[in-house]
Every structure is written in structure tokens, then in C-alpha cells.
Design a protein around this motif. Structure first.
Motif, mmCIF file in Angstrom:
data_model
loop_
_atom_site.group_PDB
_atom_site.id
_atom_site.type_symbol
_atom_site.label_atom_id
_atom_site.label_comp_id
_atom_site.label_asym_id
_atom_site.label_seq_id
_atom_site.Cartn_x
_atom_site.Cartn_y
_atom_site.Cartn_z
ATOM 1 N N ARG A 204 0.841 -1.211 0.000
ATOM 2 C CA ARG A 204 0.000 0.000 0.000
ATOM 3 C C ARG A 204 0.869 1.252 0.000
ATOM 4 O O ARG A 204 0.583 2.223 -0.697
ATOM 5 C CB ARG A 204 -0.924 -0.008 1.222
ATOM 6 N N GLU A 205 1.950 1.234 0.768
ATOM 7 C CA GLU A 205 2.805 2.415 0.905
ATOM 8 C C GLU A 205 3.593 2.706 -0.367
ATOM 9 O O GLU A 205 3.743 3.874 -0.765
ATOM 10 C CB GLU A 205 3.762 2.213 2.083
ATOM 11 N N HIS A 206 4.098 1.659 -1.015
ATOM 12 C CA HIS A 206 5.001 1.845 -2.156
ATOM 13 C C HIS A 206 4.351 1.572 -3.505
ATOM 14 O O HIS A 206 5.024 1.686 -4.536
ATOM 15 C CB HIS A 206 6.223 0.933 -1.994
ATOM 16 N N GLY A 207 3.074 1.229 -3.526
ATOM 17 C CA GLY A 207 2.414 0.952 -4.803
ATOM 18 C C GLY A 207 2.903 -0.315 -5.461
ATOM 19 O O GLY A 207 2.910 -0.422 -6.694
ATOM 20 N N TRP A 208 3.271 -1.314 -4.675
ATOM 21 C CA TRP A 208 3.852 -2.530 -5.229
ATOM 22 C C TRP A 208 2.862 -3.345 -6.052
ATOM 23 O O TRP A 208 3.282 -4.208 -6.826
ATOM 24 C CB TRP A 208 4.401 -3.409 -4.104
ATOM 25 N N LEU A 209 1.582 -3.128 -5.877
ATOM 26 C CA LEU A 209 0.595 -3.897 -6.633
ATOM 27 C C LEU A 209 -0.151 -3.040 -7.642
ATOM 28 O O LEU A 209 -1.206 -3.437 -8.143
ATOM 29 C CB LEU A 209 -0.384 -4.581 -5.674
ATOM 30 N N ASP A 210 0.387 -1.870 -7.958
ATOM 31 C CA ASP A 210 -0.241 -1.018 -8.969
ATOM 32 C C ASP A 210 -0.197 -1.721 -10.324
ATOM 33 O O ASP A 210 0.848 -2.232 -10.733
ATOM 34 C CB ASP A 210 0.488 0.327 -9.066
ATOM 35 N N TYR A 211 -1.306 -1.703 -11.007
ATOM 36 C CA TYR A 211 -1.385 -2.348 -12.309
ATOM 37 C C TYR A 211 -2.440 -1.663 -13.162
ATOM 38 O O TYR A 211 -3.568 -1.448 -12.715
ATOM 39 C CB TYR A 211 -1.735 -3.833 -12.161
ATOM 40 N N ASP A 212 -2.067 -1.298 -14.365
ATOM 41 C CA ASP A 212 -2.965 -0.700 -15.340
ATOM 42 C C ASP A 212 -2.772 -1.464 -16.645
ATOM 43 O O ASP A 212 -1.684 -1.425 -17.225
ATOM 44 C CB ASP A 212 -2.630 0.786 -15.522
ATOM 45 N N PRO A 213 -3.794 -2.158 -17.136
ATOM 46 C CA PRO A 213 -3.613 -2.961 -18.353
ATOM 47 C C PRO A 213 -3.247 -2.133 -19.571
ATOM 48 O O PRO A 213 -2.739 -2.676 -20.554
ATOM 49 C CB PRO A 213 -4.970 -3.657 -18.529
ATOM 50 N N ALA A 214 -3.497 -0.815 -19.526
ATOM 51 C CA ALA A 214 -3.102 0.036 -20.651
ATOM 52 C C ALA A 214 -1.613 0.363 -20.622
ATOM 53 O O ALA A 214 -1.052 0.802 -21.630
ATOM 54 C CB ALA A 214 -3.920 1.331 -20.638
ATOM 55 N N LEU A 215 -0.971 0.149 -19.468
ATOM 56 C CA LEU A 215 0.433 0.538 -19.313
ATOM 57 C C LEU A 215 1.369 -0.640 -19.075
ATOM 58 O O LEU A 215 2.559 -0.544 -19.380
ATOM 59 C CB LEU A 215 0.581 1.512 -18.134
ATOM 60 N N HIS A 216 0.849 -1.719 -18.504
ATOM 61 C CA HIS A 216 1.692 -2.802 -18.018
ATOM 62 C C HIS A 216 1.417 -4.107 -18.752
ATOM 63 O O HIS A 216 0.346 -4.298 -19.336
ATOM 64 C CB HIS A 216 1.464 -3.014 -16.515
ATOM 65 N N TRP A 217 2.409 -5.014 -18.676
ATOM 66 C CA TRP A 217 2.265 -6.356 -19.244
ATOM 67 C C TRP A 217 2.612 -7.392 -18.200
ATOM 68 O O TRP A 217 3.613 -7.285 -17.495
ATOM 69 C CB TRP A 217 3.180 -6.537 -20.454
ATOM 70 N N LEU A 218 1.739 -8.401 -18.097
ATOM 71 C CA LEU A 218 1.982 -9.599 -17.301
ATOM 72 C C LEU A 218 1.684 -10.816 -18.168
ATOM 73 O O LEU A 218 0.796 -10.769 -19.018
ATOM 74 C CB LEU A 218 1.061 -9.635 -16.077
ATOM 75 N N PRO A 219 2.396 -11.928 -17.962
ATOM 76 C CA PRO A 219 2.031 -13.144 -18.685
ATOM 77 C C PRO A 219 0.585 -13.519 -18.410
ATOM 78 O O PRO A 219 0.090 -13.372 -17.283
ATOM 79 C CB PRO A 219 2.998 -14.198 -18.121
ATOM 80 N N ALA A 220 -0.102 -14.008 -19.433
ATOM 81 C CA ALA A 220 -1.525 -14.321 -19.300
ATOM 82 C C ALA A 220 -1.780 -15.335 -18.200
ATOM 83 O O ALA A 220 -2.791 -15.267 -17.504
ATOM 84 C CB ALA A 220 -2.075 -14.832 -20.631
#
Length: 329
Positions: free
Chosen positions: A290-306
Motif C-alpha cells: 500500500r505504501e510503495h504501490g507494489w501492486l499497482d497495475y494498469d492494463p493500458a500501461l503494463h504487461w503480465l504473462p496471461a
């Protein structure tokens, strides 16, 4: 009034997931049992904590006010359990993916609670950690939980705790070394290298396939110094590291963008026979996220394996990542 901590824990998990099914899975409850706990808590408090409209869930104003004090109450309860049950044996935390420096994340979490007794041990990979957990030789593991040849054994749980942006790393003589940022597609004219067999590099394998890149893999992983020396000496090679891993001045770490690849770090543990420190460690990871944004994710900006988007991250600090069109391709 006396609060039932099981009910409070059900509320916090649901508030963080904003999804009853995922919160129930995180707590190893049925959805019906979770709903009953929250309903009883609302009866005790005399307020409604959630608005439920169709398939959506959101906190009421009372729920938003209650969330942070509830988190503090659970943290205090976990501390009390640790203090009462603490013995001389620390939590044995098996760590893998050492070239990506997982210890830097553990250090940041442990710095928040230096009193937590944790003993990190390096392992070769997820399969070795799973074997150790099943034998009772370890208490938890930290690394990238990915698809194996067979499903994870019953009795193991895991939680996504960090998504780390990746950077392209190369020697100063590499033609791309002067770039301020690079797209994955910009690596098409170079060779992505890593000192391990491709069968052990699930993330890089999927990254190359997604963006149509070529790679050269094999040899022995002799650690970060050897890895960086190779990149200095091979100006045609480039590799990937988490963007916050420090490199020397004669090696370039160039942020990747459009999209930013994210490397997932998770904790894995036995669902039963938990070490008394585990719950407090999970709480500190969630607070750091929560403090460092470690789980921030935006599908328009980021890529993760499906495969990771389709898995159960079970985050205590945020909702699971949404699936992007790129990741499903």
C-alpha cells in the motif's frame, strides 16, 4: 463491545478485494460463511459496512472509517499471538530467483518490523521450495509463483505481494545504451541473453514470445557479478532485471515502457501448520504494498504473462490485476 477478530478479518479481506468470492478464497472459507461473518459484524456495530449492488461491492462511509482501525486491530492481535507463541526457531523463508535480487524486497519489509524472527535461505527454484514445504523443511517461500508441469499440491497457499517493473540492462557499448527508455519492440534487433536454460526461465520465455524477440540462453548462473561482466563484454547482448536493482556505472539499466513488463513476487506457504510469525509477515508485505504501490497495475500501461493474470493472486493489499488484451493475446 467485544469484536470477533474472525469477523473483523473477514471484513478487511473483503474490503481489500472488493469481491466476496476472492476474499472467501483468501481466508479458506465458503462465500456463505464469509457473508455470515460480515453480517454478524454489521449487526454488532449497528452499521452497514458494504453496499452490494448486483455483482459490485463497495465500502460505505462507515466501512471506510472502520477499515484502517480494523487493520490496526488485526495487526495488534497478530503481534500478540507472535509474542505468546514465539519460540527460539525463526520462520524459515526459502527464497529463489536470486539473480533478480529478491532480498532487496525482503529487506524493505523486514526493516518495517526488525523484531520478526526470519531466516532466509536461497533455493534454486519454485519446485525445490514446494518440495521443502511439503516435507516440512521450510515455513514459507518468496519468489515468482508460476505454472509448473503439474498444479501446486493441495495444502499450499500463495499470495501476490509485489509487481516489479523490469528494465533492459546492457553494457555501455551497446547501441541502445544511450536511450532514456525502450519499448520491448525496440529490442527486436538485439539478442536477449540469460545464463540459464530457457525451460527454467518462464517469465523471459513468455516475454520473448509475446513481443517476437530472439534469445540466447544456457550456461551456468554464477551470480550478478558474472551476469554484469558478460553484458559488458558482449555488446550485442541485452537482458532484463527489475528496474530497482542497482548496476555499476559501466552497465546501463534502461526502463522498459509501452508496455512496462512486470515481474511478480509472491509468498507461498502451507495453509495449515503455519508458523506463528507468518500472519504478521503477510501483514507487513500488505502494508508495504500500500505504501510503495507494489501492486499497482494498469492494463493500458503494463504487461503480465496471461497465466499470471488468470491465477489467484489473493492480494491482501489490492484487487487482482485485470486482464489486458495484450496479455490474453
Amino acid at each position: 463491545m467485544d469484536l470477533d477478530l474472525a469477523q473483523v478479518r473477514a471484513f478487511v479481506a473483503t474490503a481489500e478485494q472488493l469481491h466476496f468470492g476472492r476474499a472467501a478464497g483468501e481466508l479458506f472459507l465458503t462465500q456463505q460463511a464469509l457473508s455470515k461473518r460480515i453480517a454478524r459484524l454489521e449487526d454488532v456495530l449497528g452499521v452497514r459496512l458494504f453496499d452490494r449492488t448486483g455483482h459490485s461491492v463497495r465500502l460505505t462511509a462507515a466501512g471506510e472509517r472502520f477499515l484502517e482501525p480494523a487493520r490496526r486491530a488485526l495487526a495488534a492481535a497478530d503481534d500478540a499471538i507472535v509474542a505468546a507463541r514465539r519460540d527460539d526457531r525463526p520462520l524459515r523463508l526459502d527464497v529463489w530467483g536470486h539473480l533478480f535480487d529478491p532480498m532487496r524486497t525482503i529487506r524493505r519489509v523486514v526493516a518495517r518490523r526488525p523484531d520478526l524472527p526470519i531466516e532466509p535461505n536461497l533455493k534454486r527454484g519454485l519446485s525445490e521450495v514446494v518440495t521443502a514445504l511439503r516435507r516440512g523443511d521450510g515455513d514459507a517461500g518468496f519468489g515468482r509463483v508460476h505454472a509448473l508441469d503439474e498444479p501446486l499440491p493441495d495444502g499450499l497457499a500463495h499470495r501476490l505481494v509485489r509487481l516489479a517493473p523490469m528494465a533492459a540492462v546492457m553494457g555501455a557499448a551497446h547501441p541502445l545504451a544511450g536511450a532514456a527508455a525502450l519499448r520491448p519492440a525496440d529490442l527486436a534487433g538485439t539478442t536477449v541473453w540469460f545464463p540459464a536454460e530457457i525451460g527454467r526461465l518462464d517469465f523471459l520465455d513468455r516475454f520473448l514470445a509475446e513481443f517476437g524477440l530472439s534469445g540466447e540462453f544456457g550456461g551456468v548462473n554464477l551470480g550478478l557479478d558474472y551476469f554484469l561482466d558478460h553484458l559488458r563484454e558482449e555488446p550485442g547482448h541485452v537482458s532484463l532485471l527489475p528496474a530497482d536493482v542497482a548496476v555499476p556505472a559501466d552497465v546501463r539499466s534502461v526502463p522498459l515502457t509501452d508496455p512496462v513488463p512486470l515481474y511478480s513476487w509472491s509468498l507461498i506457504w502451507r495453509a495449515r501448520e503455519q508458523h506463528p510469525v507468518l500472519r504478521a509477515l503477510l501483514a507487513e508485505f500488505a502494508a508495504a504494498a500500500r505504501e510503495h504501490g507494489w501492486l499497482d497495475y494498469d492494463p493500458a500501461l503494463h504487461w503480465l504473462p496471461a497465466t499470471e493474470l488468470d491465477a489467484r493472486p489473493l492480494s491482501a493489499a489490492g484487487r487482482p490485476p485485470r486482464t489486458s488484451r495484450r496479455a490474453r493475446a
